[in-house]
Design an enzyme around this catalytic site. Structure first.
Site, mmCIF file in Angstrom:
data_model
loop_
_atom_site.group_PDB
_atom_site.id
_atom_site.type_symbol
_atom_site.label_atom_id
_atom_site.label_comp_id
_atom_site.label_asym_id
_atom_site.label_seq_id
_atom_site.Cartn_x
_atom_site.Cartn_y
_atom_site.Cartn_z
ATOM 1 N N CYS A 117 -2.046 9.638 2.447
ATOM 2 C CA CYS A 117 -1.675 9.029 1.155
ATOM 3 C C CYS A 117 -2.675 9.416 0.075
ATOM 4 C CB CYS A 117 -1.579 7.519 1.285
ATOM 5 S SG CYS A 117 -3.077 6.772 1.961
ATOM 6 N N GLU A 141 0.887 -1.173 0.000
ATOM 7 C CA GLU A 141 0.000 0.000 0.000
ATOM 8 C C GLU A 141 0.917 1.212 0.000
ATOM 9 O OE1 GLU A 141 -3.159 -0.198 -0.366
ATOM 10 O OE2 GLU A 141 -3.320 -2.352 -0.095
HETATM 11 P P1 NDP Z 1 8.405 4.859 4.524
HETATM 12 O O1 NDP Z 1 8.343 4.095 3.266
HETATM 13 O O2 NDP Z 1 9.560 5.721 4.787
HETATM 14 O O3 NDP Z 1 8.325 3.847 5.783
HETATM 15 C C1 NDP Z 1 7.271 2.957 5.970
HETATM 16 C C2 NDP Z 1 7.710 1.866 6.934
HETATM 17 O O4 NDP Z 1 8.756 1.105 6.325
HETATM 18 C C3 NDP Z 1 8.288 2.387 8.239
HETATM 19 O O5 NDP Z 1 7.945 1.519 9.291
HETATM 20 C C4 NDP Z 1 9.779 2.328 7.965
HETATM 21 O O6 NDP Z 1 10.546 2.284 9.111
HETATM 22 C C5 NDP Z 1 9.883 1.045 7.196
HETATM 23 N N1 NDP Z 1 11.091 0.907 6.381
HETATM 24 C C6 NDP Z 1 11.948 1.867 5.976
HETATM 25 N N2 NDP Z 1 12.921 1.322 5.203
HETATM 26 C C7 NDP Z 1 12.657 0.001 5.120
HETATM 27 C C8 NDP Z 1 13.282 -1.085 4.463
HETATM 28 N N3 NDP Z 1 14.371 -0.921 3.718
HETATM 29 N N4 NDP Z 1 12.744 -2.315 4.582
HETATM 30 C C9 NDP Z 1 11.604 -2.499 5.317
HETATM 31 N N5 NDP Z 1 10.971 -1.504 5.967
HETATM 32 C C10 NDP Z 1 11.476 -0.266 5.870
HETATM 33 O O7 NDP Z 1 7.050 5.674 4.620
HETATM 34 P P2 NDP Z 1 6.644 6.753 5.688
HETATM 35 O O8 NDP Z 1 6.658 6.145 7.048
HETATM 36 O O9 NDP Z 1 7.432 7.994 5.457
HETATM 37 O O10 NDP Z 1 5.107 7.009 5.327
HETATM 38 C C11 NDP Z 1 4.677 7.876 4.354
HETATM 39 C C12 NDP Z 1 4.407 7.148 3.036
HETATM 40 O O11 NDP Z 1 3.452 6.122 3.240
HETATM 41 C C13 NDP Z 1 3.818 8.064 1.979
HETATM 42 O O12 NDP Z 1 4.385 7.763 0.739
HETATM 43 C C14 NDP Z 1 2.343 7.688 1.987
HETATM 44 O O13 NDP Z 1 1.664 7.998 0.797
HETATM 45 C C15 NDP Z 1 2.426 6.219 2.241
HETATM 46 N N6 NDP Z 1 1.158 5.722 2.772
HETATM 47 C C16 NDP Z 1 0.393 4.908 1.998
HETATM 48 C C17 NDP Z 1 -0.837 4.481 2.440
HETATM 49 C C18 NDP Z 1 -1.688 3.547 1.643
HETATM 50 O O14 NDP Z 1 -2.558 2.897 2.240
HETATM 51 N N7 NDP Z 1 -1.521 3.442 0.337
HETATM 52 C C19 NDP Z 1 -1.380 4.910 3.741
HETATM 53 C C20 NDP Z 1 -0.470 5.763 4.481
HETATM 54 C C21 NDP Z 1 0.740 6.139 3.994
HETATM 55 P P3 NDP Z 1 11.191 3.645 9.710
HETATM 56 O O15 NDP Z 1 10.085 4.649 9.816
HETATM 57 O O16 NDP Z 1 11.631 3.199 11.025
HETATM 58 O O17 NDP Z 1 12.253 4.069 8.764
#
Ligand code: NDP
Length: 514
Positions: free
Chosen positions: A273, A239
């Site tokens: 998002c 997502e």
């Molecule tokens: P990120 O992609 O930065 O992070 C999402 C999660 O992935 C966090 O828990 C993060 O940990 C973790 N993560 C980071 N790097 C890795 C990796 N290499 N492998 C596995 N996990 C990893 O997103 P954001 O937290 O900044 O959230 C915002 C984004 O999420 C926006 O693009 C938004 O549009 C999207 N989003 C989409 C939704 C949907 O339903 N389509 C709903 C809500 C948001 P850590 O934070 O600790 O780095």
């Protein structure tokens, strides 16, 4: 010798974006600890999967009641970790409760084994049963740290799985609350467990032997997640981000469309998002719409007060991204009609911003902004609006603003997105029975609805006896490749004329008696 930069941090503290105060302090878990969590969850899952669908549903209902009871406390933690306004933080608990209620009512029926047709094998019986995967790794973002984590955990749990939840490093205390609620509601300590840490912890979770990954986050991280999961062929639901378009037709109620645009673009400080990230407005109503949007946007109060309309951005990196996209657009000829600057003081505030004279050469119209910025573009007609809305690698949601339902459906049918809303935006996520997800860089797979529930089960096909025969007519027969039977079968199933088909059926029966 290890340098400071190379040395891995061992703990993380989430901080209040409004004050800088520490909200919680958690370990950054490495591969070994995460593998341990997966093993613990797997042991719990064996017990959980033996519970009936009704027992699981009753447990989810207890989680819902506990969530409602603790909603004020939960909202305070969400607000402390994200800087969002109180109303929005509280609303996260409402969406979560509604969704749990949906799961409670729907899962027992939706996951019941179903009879399947057997075609020509009428002496057989067929069914589909829905097995849980086992242990699901849920990786969630900071922007809706409660709602998304509750849904990413609740759905697999309803389907009989255990979950290891890895919340964002910005919102571990909110993740902790999710764990507490499920532990109390299910009466099982280890069915849902918490893996705190950073991106490295997320990577470790993918490699820890989980059976499925439910990832919500940016497209950039989604690609990394998919690449890592490919190593073990672990299935993923992704997502990802969005660049939602809003199409305003000539016949729209412009006052309503303008108010809706301002709400859709600035709610959650644009860090949703499915925020409105682009508006395409028909030439004939463009000036009127822009004027109404600017007037409406002036009323949006951004501050650190709990009762403000819009709160803080999550962190400096988000503020820098918003500033850089607006600056880039200005250097390419865009005009900022309102806002366009950060707000000084504690927190990471940016003025509600309206930008015009934009085009698709600008990052502002192509990249996800995730901030309180509404770019508006004039279009000749419906055709151009659809073409521009589809001119994006993302495809999460879109909205169409018109008084003509037939026109709305015509446009909706042409949009390359996961959801369409007419004369509103964002609200489809709050309807639990609707599947939610995107196309293209917005990801694949669905959460919510029956489609979302089925993401967390493996459909298993069963064929059983209805009538036991000594041997099957299609098994090996000395001196024959079975062509006679196949010809009869073809005539019986697809031949022309009732007589020929009856004759073929009798031929087959004779073969079966032998
Ligand atoms: P990120 O992609 O930065 O992070 C999402 C999660 O992935 C966090 O828990 C993060 O940990 C973790 N993560 C980071 N790097 C890795 C990796 N290499 N492998 C596995 N996990 C990893 O997103 P954001 O937290 O900044 O959230 C915002 C984004 O999420 C926006 O693009 C938004 O549009 C999207 N989003 C989409 C939704 C949907 O339903 N389509 C709903 C809500 C948001 P850590 O934070 O600790 O780095």
């Amino acid at each position: 010798m290890e340098t400071e930069g190379e040395r891995r941090r061992e703990r993380l503290s989430s901080r209040n974006p409004l004050t800088g105060d520490e909200v919680g302090d958690f370990p950054i878990m490495g591969p070994e600890e995460v593998r341990g969590l997966v093993d613990t969850a797997r042991a719990a899952q064996a017990e959980w999967s033996r519970r009936s669908l009704e027992e699981r549903a009753a447990a989810l209902d207890r989680v819902r009641r506990l969530t409602a009871e603790r909603s004020e406390e939960i909202a305070r933690v969400i607000r402390a970790e994200t800087g969002k306004v109180l109303g929005e933080a509280l609303f996260e608990t409402v969406v979560a409760c509604d969704y749990l209620d949906y799961l409670t009512r729907t899962a027992p029926k939706a996951l019941l084994a179903r009879r399947a047709g057997t075609g020509w094998l009428s002496h057989r019986r067929a069914r589909v049963v829905y097995d849980p995967f086992g242990v699901v790794g849920a990786i969630t973002p900071w922007n809706y740290p409660f709602t998304i984590s509750m849904s990413s955990v609740g759905t697999p749990v309803a389907a009989g799985n255990a979950v290891v939840l890895k919340p964002s490093e910005y919102t571990p205390a909110t993740g902790q609350l999710v764990i507490e609620l499920f532990a109390e509601g299910t009466g099982m300590e280890n069915l849902v467990v918490l893996a705190t840490g950073d991106g490295g912890t997320g990577e470790a979770l993918i490699e820890a032997g989980v059976d499925k990954i439910a990832f919500t986050g940016s497209a950039e991280t989604g690609k990394k997640v998919m690449a890592k999961a490919a190593g073990s062929l672990t299935p993923v639901v992704l997502e990802l981000g969005g660049k939602d378009a809003m199409i305003v037709c000539e016949d729209a109620d412009i006052e309503r469309a303008a108010r809706g645009a301002v709400w859709g673009a600035f709610y959650g400080c644009g860090q949703v998002c499915m925020s409105v990230e682009r508006a395409y407005v028909a030439d004939g109503v463009y000036n009127q719409f822009v004027e109404a949007v600017v007037a409406e946007a002036r009323r949006v109060r951004t501050s650190d007060e709990p009762e403000a309309m819009v709160g803080s951005l999550i962190a400096p990196f988000q503020l820098e991204k918003v500033e850089s996209q607006v600056r880039d657009a200005q250097t390419r000829g865009a005009r900022v009609l309102l806002g366009g600057r950060p707000i000084k003081g504690p927190g990471h505030f940016y003025e509600p911003t309206v930008v015009v004279d934009v085009d698709h050469g600008m990052d502002l119209m192509r990249e996800e902004t995730f901030g309180p910025v509404l770019p508006i573009m004039r279009v000749r007609d419906e055709k151009e609006a659809v073409q521009l809305a589809n001119d994006s690698p993302f495809g999460l949601d879109a909205s169409i603003w018109t008084r003509d339902p037939a026109r709305a459906r015509r446009i909706a049918g042409q949009l390359r997105v996961g959801s369409v809303v007419v004369n509103d935006h964002l609200i489809n996520y709050t309807i639990p029975d609707l599947p939610f997800g995107g196309v293209g860089h917005s990801g694949f797979g669905r959460v919510h609805g029956l489609e979302g529930l089925r993401e967390f089960v493996r459909p298993k096909a069963w064929v059983e006896d209805r009538l036991a025969l000594k041997r099957e007519p299609y098994w090996f027969e000395e001196g024959s490749s079975g062509e006679g039977l196949v010809r009869s079968l073809l005539k019986f199933r697809h031949g022309q004329g009732t007589l020929r088909r009856v004759g073929a059926a009798l031929g087959m029966l004779r073969g079966m008696k032998r």
